[in-house]
Design a protein around this motif. Structure first.
Motif, PDB file in Angstrom:
ATOM      1  N   CYS A 231       0.755   5.738   5.444  1.00  0.00           N
ATOM      2  CA  CYS A 231       0.273   4.473   4.883  1.00  0.00           C
ATOM      3  C   CYS A 231      -0.857   3.930   5.752  1.00  0.00           C
TER       4      CYS A 231
ATOM      5  N   CYS B 127       0.754   0.298   7.224  1.00  0.00           N
ATOM      6  CA  CYS B 127       2.032   0.214   7.934  1.00  0.00           C
ATOM      7  C   CYS B 127       2.513   1.581   8.421  1.00  0.00           C
TER       8      CYS B 127
ATOM      9  N   ARG C 147       0.820  -1.227   0.000  1.00  0.00           N
ATOM     10  CA  ARG C 147       0.000   0.000   0.000  1.00  0.00           C
ATOM     11  C   ARG C 147       0.850   1.272   0.000  1.00  0.00           C
TER      12      ARG C 147
HETATM   13 ZN    ZN Z   1       2.755   0.710   3.926  1.00  0.00          ZN
END
Ligand code: ZN
Length: 377
Positions: A243, A246, A172
């Motif tokens: 993100c 994460c 992502r």
């Molecule tokens: Zn990430």
């Protein structure tokens, strides 16, 4: 894990490598690697991992082998057509190397089962051609702390990246939200047969490095491969503080279904037409003033091969820039091969403020089945 005499002979060329050696081979034997998708990427990756002596290989796929797969899915033979991919693959891999275990997961990965399938593996290879699965697997790997080697192919191009949780960027970080153009699968866009072989072998090589600790992983770098010019390029990719999975304040804390935020909204709002609905609509418009515009969002080569007479062609990738082309003519009805791209087209139209877009559910495949048996693609 100690090696037998046969294994020492089988893996002799690897045991000879000073950086690899017996310790590396034993680590490989202890490794558990999951391959998501037994398609163009998964097939070569699985062959090399089994040959190299990865102790446990898991395969996830619920599809059956089709004749049109054989051009690039090198695990299968003509006799396998109709068989479950994971079963045919398991047989082939064990014939290649009976020293390894191959576990077949003939399931569709979903939010409710992705943790269960992934949890017993050390490393995940994603070779799925579905965008929803890519996000699901990417997120699950971050949440479970598993390294992921991801790759994608499109026509003559491929990409690969290794995601090492809490060290490098995740899937992502690379694609924060679904790039709409990626929605079409290679079944629709076409793909050069040997291309996934290159990318799948790269994925296998990354997995072997991760399992043994040899070398430097492809982390924080997106590798792209252009087969037409034979050019490899690298793009630096950083972790994003924002993100959603994460980053510093993650919004995604459990695996979630990802048909795409866009598609989800469109599924609720867009007008869904069955092939019969569309036929009726087309018949009405011949007598009255046309109240709709039929837009085929497939690629030009697909359109030229076969299309409905009234349809005009605006490929999905160009749609956002060409929304004004039919202004005032009526509401758009989008069509594509299977109904996936046309739904994304509805989403893009809705986002641009076009009130009542519609799309043909099941696409031209359903049209051929239900309305016009001569309409084949
Ligand atoms: Zn990430």
């Amino acid at each position: 894990m100690a090696l037998s005499t046969d294994e020492r002979t089988r893996y002799h060329r690897q045991l000879n490598l000073p950086e690899f050696g017996l310790a590396g081979q034993e680590r490989l034997k202890a490794a558990r690697i999951l391959i998501v998708g037994t398609g163009g990427l998964g097939c070569p990756a699985a062959l090399y991992l089994a040959a190299a002596g990865v102790g446990t290989i898991g395969l996830v796929d619920f599809d059956r082998v089709e004749l049109s797969n054989l051009q690039r899915q090198v695990l299968f033979t003509s006799d396998d057509v109709g068989r479950l991919k994971v079963e045919a693959a398991r047989e082939r891999l064990l014939a290649l190397n009976p020293e390894v275990s191959v576990l077949a997961h003939a399931v569709a990965l979903r939010a409710h089962n992705v943790r269960e399938v992934l949890k017993d593996y050390d490393i995940v290879l994603d070779g799925s051609d579905r965008l929803g699965t890519r996000y699901l697997v990417g997120d699950a790997c971050v949440l479970l702390g598993k390294p992921l080697v991801t790759a994608a192919i499109h026509r003559f191009e491929g990409q690969a990246m290794t995601c090492v949780p809490s060290q490098g960027p995740c899937y992502r970080c690379l694609f924060p939200q679904g790039p709409e153009g990626e929605v079409e699968s290679c079944a629709e866009a076409g793909v050069l047969g040997v291309l996934p072989g290159v990318l799948g072998a790269l994925q296998a090589s990354e997995a072997v490095k991760l399992a043994t600790g040899v070398g430097t992983p492809l982390s924080g770098r997106l590798l792209t491969y252009d087969a037409l010019d034979l050019r490899f390029t690298e793009l630096p990719v950083s972790r994003r503080v924002d993100c959603p999975v994460c980053g510093e304040h993650p919004r995604i804390t459990a695996p979630q279904e990802m048909p795409g935020i866009l598609e989800a909204a469109a599924t609720r709002t867009a007008q869904r037409l069955s092939p019969r609905d569309l036929r009726d609509l087309m018949n009405t418009s011949r007598t009255d003033a046309p109240a709709f515009v039929l837009i085929d969002v497939r690629e030009p080569w697909e359109f030229h091969a076969r299309h409905l007479e009234q349809a005009r062609n605006i490929p999905l990738g160009e749609l956002e820039g060409r929304l004004a082309e039919w202004a005032g003519e009526g509401n758009p009805v989008f069509i594509c091969r299977s109904g996936q791209r046309s739904l994304v087209a509805c989403a893009l139209a809705l986002r641009a403020g076009i009130g009542s877009p519609g799309h043909l559910e099941g696409g031209l495949l359903a049209w051929g089945d239900q309305i016009d048996p001569n309409f084949t693609m």
